[in-house]
Design a protein around this motif. Sequence first.
Motif, PDB file in Angstrom:
ATOM      1  N   THR A  99     -16.122  -5.529  10.597  1.00  0.00           N
ATOM      2  CA  THR A  99     -14.723  -5.575  11.001  1.00  0.00           C
ATOM      3  C   THR A  99     -13.989  -4.410  10.341  1.00  0.00           C
ATOM      4  O   THR A  99     -14.447  -3.879   9.323  1.00  0.00           O
ATOM      5  CB  THR A  99     -14.070  -6.893  10.559  1.00  0.00           C
ATOM      6  OG1 THR A  99     -14.038  -6.913   9.123  1.00  0.00           O
ATOM      7  CG2 THR A  99     -14.825  -8.112  11.084  1.00  0.00           C
ATOM      8  N   PRO A 100     -12.854  -4.019  10.869  1.00  0.00           N
ATOM      9  CA  PRO A 100     -12.069  -2.968  10.212  1.00  0.00           C
ATOM     10  C   PRO A 100     -11.718  -3.340   8.767  1.00  0.00           C
ATOM     11  O   PRO A 100     -11.710  -2.476   7.889  1.00  0.00           O
ATOM     12  CB  PRO A 100     -10.812  -2.868  11.079  1.00  0.00           C
ATOM     13  CG  PRO A 100     -11.265  -3.319  12.434  1.00  0.00           C
ATOM     14  CD  PRO A 100     -12.282  -4.410  12.165  1.00  0.00           C
ATOM     15  N   SER A 101     -11.487  -4.613   8.516  1.00  0.00           N
ATOM     16  CA  SER A 101     -11.169  -5.062   7.159  1.00  0.00           C
ATOM     17  C   SER A 101     -12.366  -4.882   6.225  1.00  0.00           C
ATOM     18  O   SER A 101     -12.208  -4.424   5.087  1.00  0.00           O
ATOM     19  CB  SER A 101     -10.747  -6.536   7.193  1.00  0.00           C
ATOM     20  OG  SER A 101     -10.543  -7.002   5.886  1.00  0.00           O
ATOM     21  N   GLN A 102     -13.571  -5.223   6.694  1.00  0.00           N
ATOM     22  CA  GLN A 102     -14.771  -5.021   5.880  1.00  0.00           C
ATOM     23  C   GLN A 102     -14.982  -3.543   5.585  1.00  0.00           C
ATOM     24  O   GLN A 102     -15.322  -3.170   4.457  1.00  0.00           O
ATOM     25  CB  GLN A 102     -16.013  -5.580   6.598  1.00  0.00           C
ATOM     26  CG  GLN A 102     -16.085  -7.080   6.625  1.00  0.00           C
ATOM     27  CD  GLN A 102     -17.240  -7.571   7.479  1.00  0.00           C
ATOM     28  OE1 GLN A 102     -17.424  -7.117   8.614  1.00  0.00           O
ATOM     29  NE2 GLN A 102     -18.013  -8.494   6.943  1.00  0.00           N
ATOM     30  N   GLU A 103     -14.790  -2.707   6.580  1.00  0.00           N
ATOM     31  CA  GLU A 103     -14.962  -1.268   6.379  1.00  0.00           C
ATOM     32  C   GLU A 103     -13.934  -0.717   5.396  1.00  0.00           C
ATOM     33  O   GLU A 103     -14.270   0.088   4.524  1.00  0.00           O
ATOM     34  CB  GLU A 103     -14.884  -0.528   7.708  1.00  0.00           C
ATOM     35  CG  GLU A 103     -16.115  -0.743   8.559  1.00  0.00           C
ATOM     36  CD  GLU A 103     -16.097   0.072   9.850  1.00  0.00           C
ATOM     37  OE1 GLU A 103     -15.039   0.612  10.216  1.00  0.00           O
ATOM     38  OE2 GLU A 103     -17.161   0.149  10.477  1.00  0.00           O
ATOM     39  N   ALA A 104     -12.699  -1.169   5.502  1.00  0.00           N
ATOM     40  CA  ALA A 104     -11.644  -0.712   4.590  1.00  0.00           C
ATOM     41  C   ALA A 104     -11.936  -1.170   3.160  1.00  0.00           C
ATOM     42  O   ALA A 104     -11.788  -0.390   2.207  1.00  0.00           O
ATOM     43  CB  ALA A 104     -10.285  -1.232   5.054  1.00  0.00           C
ATOM     44  N   ASP A 105     -12.368  -2.433   3.006  1.00  0.00           N
ATOM     45  CA  ASP A 105     -12.707  -2.942   1.671  1.00  0.00           C
ATOM     46  C   ASP A 105     -13.867  -2.160   1.069  1.00  0.00           C
ATOM     47  O   ASP A 105     -13.842  -1.813  -0.114  1.00  0.00           O
ATOM     48  CB  ASP A 105     -13.082  -4.424   1.738  1.00  0.00           C
ATOM     49  CG  ASP A 105     -11.895  -5.337   1.988  1.00  0.00           C
ATOM     50  OD1 ASP A 105     -10.741  -4.862   1.899  1.00  0.00           O
ATOM     51  OD2 ASP A 105     -12.134  -6.532   2.277  1.00  0.00           O
ATOM     52  N   LYS A 142     -19.858  -6.067  -1.448  1.00  0.00           N
ATOM     53  CA  LYS A 142     -19.470  -4.682  -1.149  1.00  0.00           C
ATOM     54  C   LYS A 142     -20.464  -3.695  -1.770  1.00  0.00           C
ATOM     55  O   LYS A 142     -20.562  -2.564  -1.345  1.00  0.00           O
ATOM     56  CB  LYS A 142     -18.057  -4.426  -1.645  1.00  0.00           C
ATOM     57  CG  LYS A 142     -17.009  -5.165  -0.818  1.00  0.00           C
ATOM     58  CD  LYS A 142     -15.617  -4.912  -1.319  1.00  0.00           C
ATOM     59  CE  LYS A 142     -15.315  -5.822  -2.460  1.00  0.00           C
ATOM     60  NZ  LYS A 142     -13.941  -5.813  -2.908  1.00  0.00           N
ATOM     61  N   THR A 178     -14.819   0.914   1.781  1.00  0.00           N
ATOM     62  CA  THR A 178     -14.374   2.274   1.465  1.00  0.00           C
ATOM     63  C   THR A 178     -13.597   2.293   0.156  1.00  0.00           C
ATOM     64  O   THR A 178     -13.815   3.159  -0.698  1.00  0.00           O
ATOM     65  CB  THR A 178     -13.513   2.839   2.614  1.00  0.00           C
ATOM     66  OG1 THR A 178     -14.330   2.904   3.791  1.00  0.00           O
ATOM     67  CG2 THR A 178     -12.982   4.225   2.287  1.00  0.00           C
TER      68      THR A 178
END
Length: 150
Positions: A48-54, A138, A56
């Motif tokens: 999800t975009p949230s997983q990718e942002a976390d 992560k 990063t």
Amino acid sequence: MTAVLTVVPVSSAKAQEAYLPTQKDFIGKWKLSSATSRPPHDMRHAPTPSQEADATMFQETVTTSYSALDYLEITADGRYIFHRPGALASAPCAWCGAWSFSRGSLWLKQNAAPRLDIHAKSGEMQMTFTAETDEKSKYSWLVFGWTKIE
């Protein structure tokens, strides 16, 4: 029309270019040279975009920590030491431990289980994290490149 497969002979020397490192290839001092994040190989769904942002953001945090270190030393007696800049050799170890070697990879004995791989002679070392410290940690997104300095 039938497709015809043409097999081209390869020299014995060319066939031996694949490289499986030995324990001694990891021994030495290594400097952080690159960092990135990627979804874990065992992820069943697209991130999800949230997983990718976390991931990063976590990558940036861990990269900052590694960048503050002088180098990673892997010793022949089974230890690893992350050296701090300016620390005396006699200073107590701030971040060190033991390592093991299995199936061409060196494993740092930590909760997050960093795995170190060398993919080619005189190539860089790549560090990935394989053990989950919590659900879909992560840590498993992190990839670091290390260049041998000695």
